[in-house]
Write a protein that holds these residues in place. Sequence first.
Motif, PDB file in Angstrom:
ATOM      1  N   CYS A 419       0.798  -1.229   0.000  1.00  0.00           N
ATOM      2  CA  CYS A 419       0.000   0.000   0.000  1.00  0.00           C
ATOM      3  C   CYS A 419       0.830   1.278   0.000  1.00  0.00           C
ATOM      4  O   CYS A 419       0.324   2.355  -0.337  1.00  0.00           O
ATOM      5  CB  CYS A 419      -0.939   0.013   1.198  1.00  0.00           C
ATOM      6  SG  CYS A 419      -0.088  -0.061   2.802  1.00  0.00           S
ATOM      7  N   GLY A 420       2.108   1.186   0.389  1.00  0.00           N
ATOM      8  CA  GLY A 420       2.921   2.392   0.539  1.00  0.00           C
ATOM      9  C   GLY A 420       3.040   3.249  -0.710  1.00  0.00           C
ATOM     10  O   GLY A 420       2.777   4.464  -0.664  1.00  0.00           O
ATOM     11  N   PRO A 421       3.441   2.691  -1.865  1.00  0.00           N
ATOM     12  CA  PRO A 421       3.612   3.525  -3.061  1.00  0.00           C
ATOM     13  C   PRO A 421       2.326   4.230  -3.486  1.00  0.00           C
ATOM     14  O   PRO A 421       2.338   5.429  -3.793  1.00  0.00           O
ATOM     15  CB  PRO A 421       4.082   2.521  -4.119  1.00  0.00           C
ATOM     16  CG  PRO A 421       4.762   1.449  -3.342  1.00  0.00           C
ATOM     17  CD  PRO A 421       3.954   1.324  -2.087  1.00  0.00           C
ATOM     18  N   ALA A 422       1.204   3.503  -3.510  1.00  0.00           N
ATOM     19  CA  ALA A 422      -0.061   4.126  -3.902  1.00  0.00           C
ATOM     20  C   ALA A 422      -0.501   5.148  -2.861  1.00  0.00           C
ATOM     21  O   ALA A 422      -1.003   6.233  -3.200  1.00  0.00           O
ATOM     22  CB  ALA A 422      -1.135   3.064  -4.086  1.00  0.00           C
ATOM     23  N   GLY A 423      -0.309   4.819  -1.579  1.00  0.00           N
ATOM     24  CA  GLY A 423      -0.668   5.759  -0.523  1.00  0.00           C
ATOM     25  C   GLY A 423       0.089   7.062  -0.629  1.00  0.00           C
ATOM     26  O   GLY A 423      -0.468   8.154  -0.414  1.00  0.00           O
ATOM     27  N   ALA A 424       1.376   6.983  -0.986  1.00  0.00           N
ATOM     28  CA  ALA A 424       2.177   8.195  -1.157  1.00  0.00           C
ATOM     29  C   ALA A 424       1.654   9.058  -2.302  1.00  0.00           C
ATOM     30  O   ALA A 424       1.612  10.290  -2.197  1.00  0.00           O
ATOM     31  CB  ALA A 424       3.635   7.815  -1.409  1.00  0.00           C
ATOM     32  N   GLU A 425       1.230   8.423  -3.378  1.00  0.00           N
ATOM     33  CA  GLU A 425       0.698   9.177  -4.520  1.00  0.00           C
ATOM     34  C   GLU A 425      -0.583   9.906  -4.143  1.00  0.00           C
ATOM     35  O   GLU A 425      -0.787  11.072  -4.509  1.00  0.00           O
ATOM     36  CB  GLU A 425       0.438   8.241  -5.701  1.00  0.00           C
ATOM     37  CG  GLU A 425       1.656   7.539  -6.259  1.00  0.00           C
ATOM     38  CD  GLU A 425       2.658   8.473  -6.941  1.00  0.00           C
ATOM     39  OE1 GLU A 425       2.316   9.641  -7.197  1.00  0.00           O
ATOM     40  OE2 GLU A 425       3.794   8.020  -7.188  1.00  0.00           O
ATOM     41  N   ILE A 426      -1.452   9.223  -3.407  1.00  0.00           N
ATOM     42  CA  ILE A 426      -2.726   9.836  -3.006  1.00  0.00           C
ATOM     43  C   ILE A 426      -2.482  11.019  -2.080  1.00  0.00           C
ATOM     44  O   ILE A 426      -3.073  12.096  -2.231  1.00  0.00           O
ATOM     45  CB  ILE A 426      -3.625   8.783  -2.326  1.00  0.00           C
ATOM     46  CG1 ILE A 426      -4.025   7.702  -3.342  1.00  0.00           C
ATOM     47  CG2 ILE A 426      -4.857   9.420  -1.705  1.00  0.00           C
ATOM     48  CD1 ILE A 426      -4.605   6.459  -2.711  1.00  0.00           C
ATOM     49  N   LEU A 427      -1.589  10.833  -1.111  1.00  0.00           N
ATOM     50  CA  LEU A 427      -1.287  11.908  -0.159  1.00  0.00           C
ATOM     51  C   LEU A 427      -0.638  13.089  -0.866  1.00  0.00           C
ATOM     52  O   LEU A 427      -0.977  14.258  -0.587  1.00  0.00           O
ATOM     53  CB  LEU A 427      -0.371  11.375   0.941  1.00  0.00           C
ATOM     54  CG  LEU A 427      -0.175  12.272   2.167  1.00  0.00           C
ATOM     55  CD1 LEU A 427      -1.488  12.478   2.900  1.00  0.00           C
ATOM     56  CD2 LEU A 427       0.864  11.663   3.112  1.00  0.00           C
TER      57      LEU A 427
END
Length: 457
Positions: A419-427
């Motif tokens: 989830c980290g890479p996608a979460g960073a993009e959303i944030l």
Amino acid sequence: MKVVVVGAGPAGVRAVEQLVAAGLRPVWIDEAPDGGGRIYQRPPQALTRDAVKLYGFEAKRARAVHGTLDGLKTQTDWRPDTLVWHIDTRSRRLETLSAGQHASLEFDGAILCTGAMDRVVPVPGWTRPGVTTLGAAQIALKTQGCAIGDRVALMGTGPLLWLLAYQYLKAGARPAAVLDTTPFAHKARHAAGLLAGGAVFWKGLYYVAAVRAAGVPVFEGITPRAIEGRDDEVTGIAFTTASGRERRIACDALAMGWGLKPEAQLADLAGVTFRFDELQHNWVPERDMAGRTKVPGIYLAGDGAGIGGADAAELAGARAALALLEDTGQAVDAARVHALQERIARMLPFRAALERAFPFPADLARALPDKTLVCRCEAITAGDLRAAAGAPPTGPAPELNRAKAFTRLGMGRCQGRVCGPAGAEILAAARGTPVASIGRLRGQPPVKPVPLAEAAE
């Protein structure tokens, strides 16, 4: 001198080969039951399959890696089925788990060849049973001799997408469709750079041509909309074509992935610094071309240090071992060192062209609907992350670890690997800042789940 090599893929095999040739007997650890890494992963002994059927064009190289691996096992302290779950460079100790038993291992030098994993963009419905990563679908084919379904759709971008489609086809499991998020025109613009890959590039073209010639439906430049189905199964994938047409492909399983990311948690725990690689769109541990890090005694090689592929991993493993020998005062062949560095350098333009031709679709992650699960372990949605970027009490979170504190993103079993890479993009999109400024989820021990009894001990 006690040297430990973590990983027995292409990088680990070639690193150990150099160490043994220098008269050392390293401790050699791999989490799998046998070596070879993911790309040259061996099936269980009960499954006897011809190497050509298993590895295709890579059969000769796979045999060479396996032959070297088997010859080295008796000359090392070989420890398969062993998880390294922590590394402490202050005490120079590794913490391991094997067959439910914990052990601490002291070391003077360590070469981390920890490999890579699929990079995922969540899609509505991606948590349904029957959805896997491309890598997981390939592992099932190699180790179990089976497909993940009767009608399997493959979605994502990058070389692995087309390689897996070809492998499924050769195994008699014709894919329901290949859905590439990168438009054909974009890939074509980078053809000149891809030509630098020589035989590797032509093999890739062959895979694409074979899949198309077999009549497998191929769509390029697509935008996924939803993975459809019921609570216990997948029934189809809905997407928008490059021309804007809404389409649906019926399938009973789906494998997806958008390139690879380094498995670098041990490097993080060892205190290695990281940088954001704009080209790979990945956080990668910092090391020089020889594999040296700024942490004394810690060396990195292979995809765990930055995605480069199996050929580059073999070279990097050998070079990192020679760097360790150099740094401990042992004589090394200067001509051999020079030749390795030249070959590594020659591969860089092709790797750069690959990254440009098959870019990570950050826009897909940024545009996820609010209700889409991003962290499946903790049931955190895209909307939860966007709220964390805003005002108290759920925000503001200026970087990813603060968002983790507010939302529990990355506190589950995968520790943010998925989830980290996608979460960073959303944030980053919610805050209107570059994704590099959002940072990365810091590694925590244990890097993978261990029994509570061992953690308490």
